[in-house]
Design an enzyme around this catalytic site. Structure first.
Site, PDB file in Angstrom:
ATOM      1  CE  LYS A  34       0.670   0.403  -4.876  1.00  0.00           C
ATOM      2  NZ  LYS A  34       2.053   0.653  -5.293  1.00  0.00           N
ATOM      3  CG  PHE A  43      -1.779  -1.243   1.314  1.00  0.00           C
ATOM      4  CD1 PHE A  43      -2.871  -1.398   0.466  1.00  0.00           C
ATOM      5  CD2 PHE A  43      -1.474  -2.261   2.216  1.00  0.00           C
ATOM      6  CE1 PHE A  43      -3.655  -2.553   0.536  1.00  0.00           C
ATOM      7  CE2 PHE A  43      -2.257  -3.407   2.283  1.00  0.00           C
ATOM      8  CZ  PHE A  43      -3.349  -3.556   1.437  1.00  0.00           C
ATOM      9  CG  ASP A  44       0.054   4.451  -2.653  1.00  0.00           C
ATOM     10  OD1 ASP A  44      -1.057   4.560  -2.106  1.00  0.00           O
ATOM     11  OD2 ASP A  44       0.225   4.480  -3.889  1.00  0.00           O
ATOM     12  CB  THR A  45      -2.949   5.854   0.970  1.00  0.00           C
ATOM     13  OG1 THR A  45      -2.329   6.665  -0.033  1.00  0.00           O
ATOM     14  CG2 THR A  45      -3.771   6.742   1.902  1.00  0.00           C
ATOM     15  NE  ARG A  47      -1.916  12.234   2.374  1.00  0.00           N
ATOM     16  CZ  ARG A  47      -1.746  13.515   2.058  1.00  0.00           C
ATOM     17  NH1 ARG A  47      -1.277  13.837   0.861  1.00  0.00           N
ATOM     18  NH2 ARG A  47      -1.995  14.474   2.919  1.00  0.00           N
TER      19      ARG A  47
END
Lengths: 306, 306
Positions: free
Chosen positions: B247, B22-24, B56
């Site tokens: 993501k 994941f990015d968030t 994030r």
């Protein structure tokens, strides 16, 4: 499919036959006898007529803010002849239920009351200990100490075994939170009635059913209802007046309380008057909540059967 | 039948893989980061770790009593690194919905607010006119003049086009009756969130869903909900942060708000931590309201994937 209700207005012979069929008439008040403080024309005379014919007249109301004595005062002020014994309110019904049906042991029989003075008077009349009600100590903002004291139980009265909720014009977060905590810890949850709205000034306001619902929602449990159309109230009325249900007629203006109350109570009849909440179209529809046996434009049409 | 959630605690490689996916990360706060004013051990370090990996981090809360700035203060006080931009609350979500989705015309765009200062701050941040809220004029007993003025409409503000209901520790009959009358006369009925309870001091109290329910019950209409699990909130979060749902992972402790919110929002993942309301047994049952993709004993177990 229920039969079509018989229309009485203008039918003198039919009205006479209707009156002769019953020896007891149960009356809803608001929307039948009066609207707010305005008594409908001919109502006192209609009640007098029924009494003169030897009929028992009982005023059965879901209004929990008034005691029976308060109601007698109101009826008398509006010129309607009555005794305290003729009145049966939802607060009185609740007090009878707590004292004579629940019969909680001493030390666990205190009531936490959410409501106005009518509830207090009727609980006192049955000798039931209570806290809450109109006590100014509960008419205030909730404090951090209250939150903590409810969470750890230190401010909760261990003798409370019942939470009784009626209409309360002084409802606040503190009372609702206390009601919630008592029920969560095992107190029996009762409501005087479940009316979502209250007619006043030709408009609607929040009724007792909209005051108890925060507690019901938070705790995930519905209260036992003591007012119309609950048969707990019919049982209490029958017990007190020793009435013959087959010779008893319920008169009201709401299908979901009054007419349903009479039908589910297997009374000999139900009369709907069109001076209140529900109109003819409400029982003509396929999914009507209840269909009365009789209807009339207004209560005083019964004078046509004099 | 949902797949069995993957258990992350103790599985360093699995945790690393989870984080990399994941990015968030969307975080619920109470029950995940803290309980009341007590921050869970290792939480600040876990947030720092995610940030150091370029993730994030967004704090998504249904608490309507606090504004975003209030939340930043709380997070900073508890040692959790964050900016105002990282916080997304249900009051802010409601303000965005009113201003950018409803777009009511001037003269009909005023909000009658039931709630605390968080609602006021967020309405003001979007330039939305409002009455109610913490105004002392509404924190008082209802009077006979109020009843009459509501019934004939004379005390109702004709510019009110929305009733917004959040958690209000100063709820009273006057505010509920005003909310009811505005909705009855056509105002759009909104609620910041529908949580029936509020965790506090290791106990529960009434949540925003139990404050708006008297109005909903009396008017016979449910409000549009702007908090979790409503997808109105997810749309607002996505719009603001331009996130790639595939993501993004939602982390929470409640199946009926957090996990449902993530699943219905079609996020790439959901992580349930066992430090709050729901436990493993709650999703093991046949009629589980939602089943997370991952679970861990506590949030700081993610440090095992450092």
């Amino acid at each position: 499919m229920a039969a079509t209700p018989k229309y009485l207005t203008g039918d003198g012979a039919g009205i006479k036959e209707f009156i002769d069929k019953f020896d007891t008439f149960l009356f809803d008040c608001d929307g039948v006898l009066w609207n707010g403080d305005h008594v409908y024309e001919g109502v006192p005379e209609t009640i007098s007529l029924l009494k003169s014919k030897g009929k028992r007249v009982v005023f059965v109301t879901n209004n929990s803010t008034k005691s029976r004595q308060d109601y007698v005062k109101k009826l008398e002020k509006l010129g309607i002849p009555c005794d305290a014994e003729d009145v049966f309110g939802s607060s009185y019904s609740a007090a009878i239920y707590i004292n004579r049906i629940l019969k909680l042991p001493p030390g666990k029989n205190k009531v936490f009351a959410i409501g106005e003075s009518g509830i207090e008077t009727e609980l006192a009349s049955e000798g039931i200990p209570f806290i809450g009600g109109t006590d100014p100590n509960f008419r205030r903002d909730i404090t951090p100490a209250d939150f903590e004291g409810m969470a750890n139980g230190s401010i909760l009265d261990p003798e409370v075994g019942v939470v009784l909720c009626g209409l309360d014009f002084h409802i606040n977060y503190l009372k609702l939170a206390l009601g919630f905590h008592y029920v969560q810890r095992g107190a029996i949850f009762l409501a005087t009635n479940a009316d979502s709205t209250l007619p006043m000034h030709h408009a609607f306001f929040l009724g007792a059913g909209s005051i108890m619902i925060p507690v019901a929602n938070a705790v995930g449990e519905q209260p036992t209802i003591l007012g119309k159309p609950s048969q707990a109230m019919m049982d209490a009325v029958e017990g007190k007046f020793q009435l013959d249900r087959a010779k008893t007629c319920m008169i009201g203006d709401r299908l979901n309380t009054d007419i349903k109350f009479g039908i589910e109570g297997k009374l000999g009849g139900t009369l709907h008057v069109l001076t209140g909440v529900n109109q003819k179209a409400d029982w003509d529809r396929e999914d009507a909540i209840a269909v009365p046996a009789y209807y009339a434009d207004k209560l005083s049409d019964l004078l046509q059967g004099a």
